[in-house]
Design an enzyme around this catalytic site. Structure first.
Site, PDB file in Angstrom:
ATOM      1  N   LYS A 110       0.966  -1.159   0.059  1.00  0.00           N
ATOM      2  CA  LYS A 110       0.149   0.068   0.158  1.00  0.00           C
ATOM      3  C   LYS A 110       1.010   1.238  -0.076  1.00  0.00           C
ATOM      4  CE  LYS A 110      -4.297  -1.523   1.808  1.00  0.00           C
ATOM      5  NZ  LYS A 110      -4.125  -2.998   1.574  1.00  0.00           N
ATOM      6  N   ASP A 144      -1.401  -2.225  -4.222  1.00  0.00           N
ATOM      7  CA  ASP A 144      -2.978  -2.123  -3.725  1.00  0.00           C
ATOM      8  C   ASP A 144      -3.406  -0.683  -4.197  1.00  0.00           C
ATOM      9  OD1 ASP A 144      -2.731  -4.639  -2.781  1.00  0.00           O
ATOM     10  OD2 ASP A 144      -2.894  -4.209  -0.816  1.00  0.00           O
ATOM     11  N   ARG A 197      -5.211  -6.121 -11.335  1.00  0.00           N
ATOM     12  CA  ARG A 197      -6.183  -6.711 -10.234  1.00  0.00           C
ATOM     13  C   ARG A 197      -7.421  -6.007 -10.330  1.00  0.00           C
ATOM     14  NH1 ARG A 197      -4.595  -6.323  -4.501  1.00  0.00           N
ATOM     15  NH2 ARG A 197      -3.127  -7.938  -4.671  1.00  0.00           N
ATOM     16  N   LYS A 200     -13.808  -4.798  -6.390  1.00  0.00           N
ATOM     17  CA  LYS A 200     -15.063  -3.976  -6.335  1.00  0.00           C
ATOM     18  C   LYS A 200     -14.738  -2.510  -5.815  1.00  0.00           C
ATOM     19  CE  LYS A 200     -18.588  -7.406  -6.415  1.00  0.00           C
ATOM     20  NZ  LYS A 200     -19.841  -8.120  -5.933  1.00  0.00           N
ATOM     21  N   GLY A 201     -13.689  -2.579  -4.706  1.00  0.00           N
ATOM     22  CA  GLY A 201     -13.486  -1.503  -3.919  1.00  0.00           C
ATOM     23  C   GLY A 201     -13.948  -1.474  -2.443  1.00  0.00           C
ATOM     24  N   ALA A 202     -12.998  -1.216  -1.668  1.00  0.00           N
ATOM     25  CA  ALA A 202     -13.280  -1.548  -0.108  1.00  0.00           C
ATOM     26  C   ALA A 202     -13.652  -0.127   0.500  1.00  0.00           C
ATOM     27  CB  ALA A 202     -12.226  -2.376   0.388  1.00  0.00           C
ATOM     28  N   LYS A 214     -24.727  -0.879  -5.134  1.00  0.00           N
ATOM     29  CA  LYS A 214     -24.205  -2.142  -5.351  1.00  0.00           C
ATOM     30  C   LYS A 214     -24.480  -2.902  -6.671  1.00  0.00           C
ATOM     31  CE  LYS A 214     -22.845  -6.449  -3.020  1.00  0.00           C
ATOM     32  NZ  LYS A 214     -22.229  -7.094  -4.196  1.00  0.00           N
ATOM     33  N   HIS A 240     -15.320 -12.713  -4.193  1.00  0.00           N
ATOM     34  CA  HIS A 240     -15.721 -13.635  -3.805  1.00  0.00           C
ATOM     35  C   HIS A 240     -17.026 -13.947  -4.088  1.00  0.00           C
ATOM     36  CE1 HIS A 240     -12.956 -11.671  -1.113  1.00  0.00           C
ATOM     37  NE2 HIS A 240     -12.342 -12.650  -1.118  1.00  0.00           N
ATOM     38  N   ARG A 301     -12.248  -3.467   7.576  1.00  0.00           N
ATOM     39  CA  ARG A 301     -12.890  -3.338   6.244  1.00  0.00           C
ATOM     40  C   ARG A 301     -13.295  -4.716   5.852  1.00  0.00           C
ATOM     41  NH1 ARG A 301      -8.297  -0.150   5.080  1.00  0.00           N
ATOM     42  NH2 ARG A 301      -7.118  -1.842   4.255  1.00  0.00           N
TER      43      ARG A 301
HETATM   44  P1  FDA Z   1     -19.201  -8.939  -2.515  1.00  0.00           P
HETATM   45  O1  FDA Z   1     -18.757  -7.763  -1.410  1.00  0.00           O
HETATM   46  O2  FDA Z   1     -20.358  -8.597  -3.285  1.00  0.00           O
HETATM   47  O3  FDA Z   1     -18.917 -10.161  -1.661  1.00  0.00           O
HETATM   48  C1  FDA Z   1     -19.864 -11.170  -2.697  1.00  0.00           C
HETATM   49  C2  FDA Z   1     -19.761 -12.410  -1.486  1.00  0.00           C
HETATM   50  O4  FDA Z   1     -18.539 -12.908  -1.114  1.00  0.00           O
HETATM   51  C3  FDA Z   1     -20.655 -12.212  -0.285  1.00  0.00           C
HETATM   52  O5  FDA Z   1     -21.936 -12.329  -0.442  1.00  0.00           O
HETATM   53  C4  FDA Z   1     -19.795 -13.021   1.087  1.00  0.00           C
HETATM   54  O6  FDA Z   1     -20.341 -14.488   0.545  1.00  0.00           O
HETATM   55  C5  FDA Z   1     -18.415 -13.095   0.521  1.00  0.00           C
HETATM   56  N1  FDA Z   1     -17.578 -12.189   1.023  1.00  0.00           N
HETATM   57  C6  FDA Z   1     -17.209 -10.944   0.622  1.00  0.00           C
HETATM   58  N2  FDA Z   1     -16.312 -10.378   1.658  1.00  0.00           N
HETATM   59  C7  FDA Z   1     -16.600 -10.921   2.738  1.00  0.00           C
HETATM   60  C8  FDA Z   1     -15.836 -10.826   3.865  1.00  0.00           C
HETATM   61  N3  FDA Z   1     -15.342  -9.851   4.128  1.00  0.00           N
HETATM   62  N4  FDA Z   1     -16.261 -11.819   4.962  1.00  0.00           N
HETATM   63  C9  FDA Z   1     -17.114 -12.989   4.465  1.00  0.00           C
HETATM   64  N5  FDA Z   1     -17.354 -13.167   3.301  1.00  0.00           N
HETATM   65  C10 FDA Z   1     -17.147 -12.268   2.321  1.00  0.00           C
HETATM   66  N6  FDA Z   1     -10.251  -3.484  -2.396  1.00  0.00           N
HETATM   67  C11 FDA Z   1      -9.509  -2.223  -2.662  1.00  0.00           C
HETATM   68  O7  FDA Z   1     -10.178  -1.313  -2.401  1.00  0.00           O
HETATM   69  N7  FDA Z   1      -8.211  -2.061  -3.132  1.00  0.00           N
HETATM   70  C12 FDA Z   1      -7.405  -3.305  -3.137  1.00  0.00           C
HETATM   71  O8  FDA Z   1      -6.338  -3.047  -3.606  1.00  0.00           O
HETATM   72  C13 FDA Z   1      -8.139  -4.435  -2.894  1.00  0.00           C
HETATM   73  N8  FDA Z   1      -7.227  -5.773  -3.080  1.00  0.00           N
HETATM   74  C14 FDA Z   1      -7.967  -6.828  -3.037  1.00  0.00           C
HETATM   75  C15 FDA Z   1      -7.289  -8.025  -3.222  1.00  0.00           C
HETATM   76  C16 FDA Z   1      -7.932  -9.215  -3.403  1.00  0.00           C
HETATM   77  C17 FDA Z   1      -7.107 -10.634  -3.676  1.00  0.00           C
HETATM   78  C18 FDA Z   1      -9.316  -9.150  -3.164  1.00  0.00           C
HETATM   79  C19 FDA Z   1     -10.187 -10.538  -3.086  1.00  0.00           C
HETATM   80  C20 FDA Z   1     -10.069  -8.133  -2.849  1.00  0.00           C
HETATM   81  C21 FDA Z   1      -9.494  -6.835  -2.638  1.00  0.00           C
HETATM   82  N9  FDA Z   1      -9.971  -5.773  -2.280  1.00  0.00           N
HETATM   83  C22 FDA Z   1      -9.458  -4.492  -2.548  1.00  0.00           C
HETATM   84  C23 FDA Z   1     -11.471  -5.727  -1.693  1.00  0.00           C
HETATM   85  C24 FDA Z   1     -12.462  -5.755  -2.649  1.00  0.00           C
HETATM   86  O9  FDA Z   1     -12.664  -4.257  -3.157  1.00  0.00           O
HETATM   87  C25 FDA Z   1     -13.799  -5.767  -2.004  1.00  0.00           C
HETATM   88  O10 FDA Z   1     -14.002  -4.997  -0.827  1.00  0.00           O
HETATM   89  C26 FDA Z   1     -13.968  -7.309  -1.413  1.00  0.00           C
HETATM   90  O11 FDA Z   1     -13.117  -8.280  -2.259  1.00  0.00           O
HETATM   91  C27 FDA Z   1     -15.461  -7.929  -1.207  1.00  0.00           C
HETATM   92  O12 FDA Z   1     -16.124  -7.674  -2.491  1.00  0.00           O
HETATM   93  P2  FDA Z   1     -16.489  -9.051  -3.548  1.00  0.00           P
HETATM   94  O13 FDA Z   1     -15.701  -8.907  -4.785  1.00  0.00           O
HETATM   95  O14 FDA Z   1     -15.814 -10.119  -2.725  1.00  0.00           O
HETATM   96  O15 FDA Z   1     -17.774  -9.114  -3.485  1.00  0.00           O
END
Ligand code: FDA
Length: 325
Positions: A110, A144, A197, A200-202, A214, A240, A301
């Protein structure tokens, strides 16, 4: 009635998410949380170890189970030069450890931990040290993406420092489908051959720069994912979300895009069932493995992404305690 209940559930979830993301930025709670024994088992689900050494067995297990890995030495929003230099030194020291153990030399970094707030030259100096060390080991470094105020600076650092890894290893970056600008950034990175990579964005972002709904974030994800799968350089589909994962697989099959052209990425401790399913099916899966003591904002997060985690994890802690642990 069900629709009303669903609407209320959606509002509660949004409020909880906002509260958890707000709390993730409170440093003093982080310092306190670190000493609270209750949080430890909860944290262990998402963080592989409080030091690289204690995380090594988890990395070994992942490798043995067929996963690739990327190591994040947690830390962000560093305010002193000494702390940023120490963070860079920790990465530089980690690289030979990973290499000697036969683990992937693949790290996620980061910029706010490397001193982004302390000036453009300073942050470049720190990142350059890590890239040089990773390059010597033929490794890969991913920068990241943090909140939208850092997007331009992050993309600039990757572009400018990439030549440091020419010939051995490479550096890539992250794009967030929540941001309205991302399709444009994706095209530029595709043209430059820089590995992306896609996530979605955290972060909590203003509506002026990010989609508040969403459904829009998900739709934007799929559109950019397809562009990257078609023309990007070994993109990482980081999600995920099974519906999106299934769409990626269907798209790959339709276009004849093999597992050698992209990989899935998921976070340590999240949807292990899905991670294992994909490996069984022959897809490449890289697990993002956070390590280190500065876990608080990362952990918060993860709770914010799925507020039900708060209840779920608290119950599991209680169960473990009753079991005598
Ligand atoms: P979504 O949030 O829609 O979740 C889909 C499903 O996944 C949920 O219904 C649940 O089942 C499961 N799930 C998701 N998050 C979970 C949790 N915390 N605990 C349990 N179950 C969960 N963001 C960013 O802003 N900058 C970055 O550099 C990165 N880097 C990064 C690396 C990698 C390898 C991953 C997988 C993710 C990131 N992220 C990130 C985080 C990303 O932006 C996002 O916030 C999370 O991946 C959650 O979004 P999903 O795509 O999983 O979908």
């Amino acid at each position: 009635m069900t629709r009303v209940r669903r609407a209320i559930g959606g509002v509660v979830e949004r409020v909880m998410r906002a509260i958890l993301l707000g709390l993730s930025r409170r440093r003093f709670i982080g310092r306190f949380a670190k000493w609270m024994p209750l949080t430890r088992p909860m944290v262990a689900r998402f963080v592989a170890g409080e030091t690289l050494e204690t995380a090594l067995p988890a990395l070994d297990r992942l490798k043995a189970a067929g996963f690739r890995t990327s190591v994040d030495i947690l830390g962000e929003a560093v305010e002193s030069e000494a702390a940023a230099r120490a963070a860079a030194a920790a990465y530089v020291a980690a690289i030979p450890v990973l290499e000697a153990r036969g683990l992937d030399v693949n790290v996620s970094i980061k910029l706010s931990q490397m001193g982004l707030a302390l000036g453009p030259a300073f942050v470049r100096e720190n990142v350059a040290r890590i890239l040089t060390a990773a390059s010597a080991a033929g490794g890969f470094a991913r920068i990241d993406m943090e909140d939208h105020t850092a997007t331009d600076a992050t993309l600039a650092v990757v572009r400018e420092l990439r030549p440091l890894m020419a010939g051995s290893g490479d550096v890539g970056v992250v794009l967030q489908s929540a941001l309205r600008r991302t399709p444009r950034d994706a095209e530029e990175l595709i043209a430059a051959g820089i590995r992306v990579r896609l996530c979605k964005g955290a972060y909590r972002e203003p509506v002026s720069v990010a989609y508040p709904d969403k459904a829009d974030v998900d739709a934007a994800y799929v559109a950019v994912m397809k562009r990257l799968m078609d023309d990007g350089t070994f993109p990482a589909i980081a999600t995920h979300d099974d519906r999106i994962v299934d769409q990626a697989i269907a798209y790959a099959r339709e276009r004849g895009i093999g597992p050698d052209r992209f990989e899935f990425q998921m976070l340590f401790g999240v949807r292990r069932d899905l991670q294992e399913r994909l490996v069984r099916e022959g897809w490449g899966v890289r697990v993002y493995v956070p390590t280190g003591s500065q876990w608080y904002p990362y952990f918060m997060r993860r709770l914010a992404e799925r507020p039900a985690n708060v209840v779920f994890l608290a119950l599991s802690v209680l169960r473990e305690r009753r079991g005598g642990r």
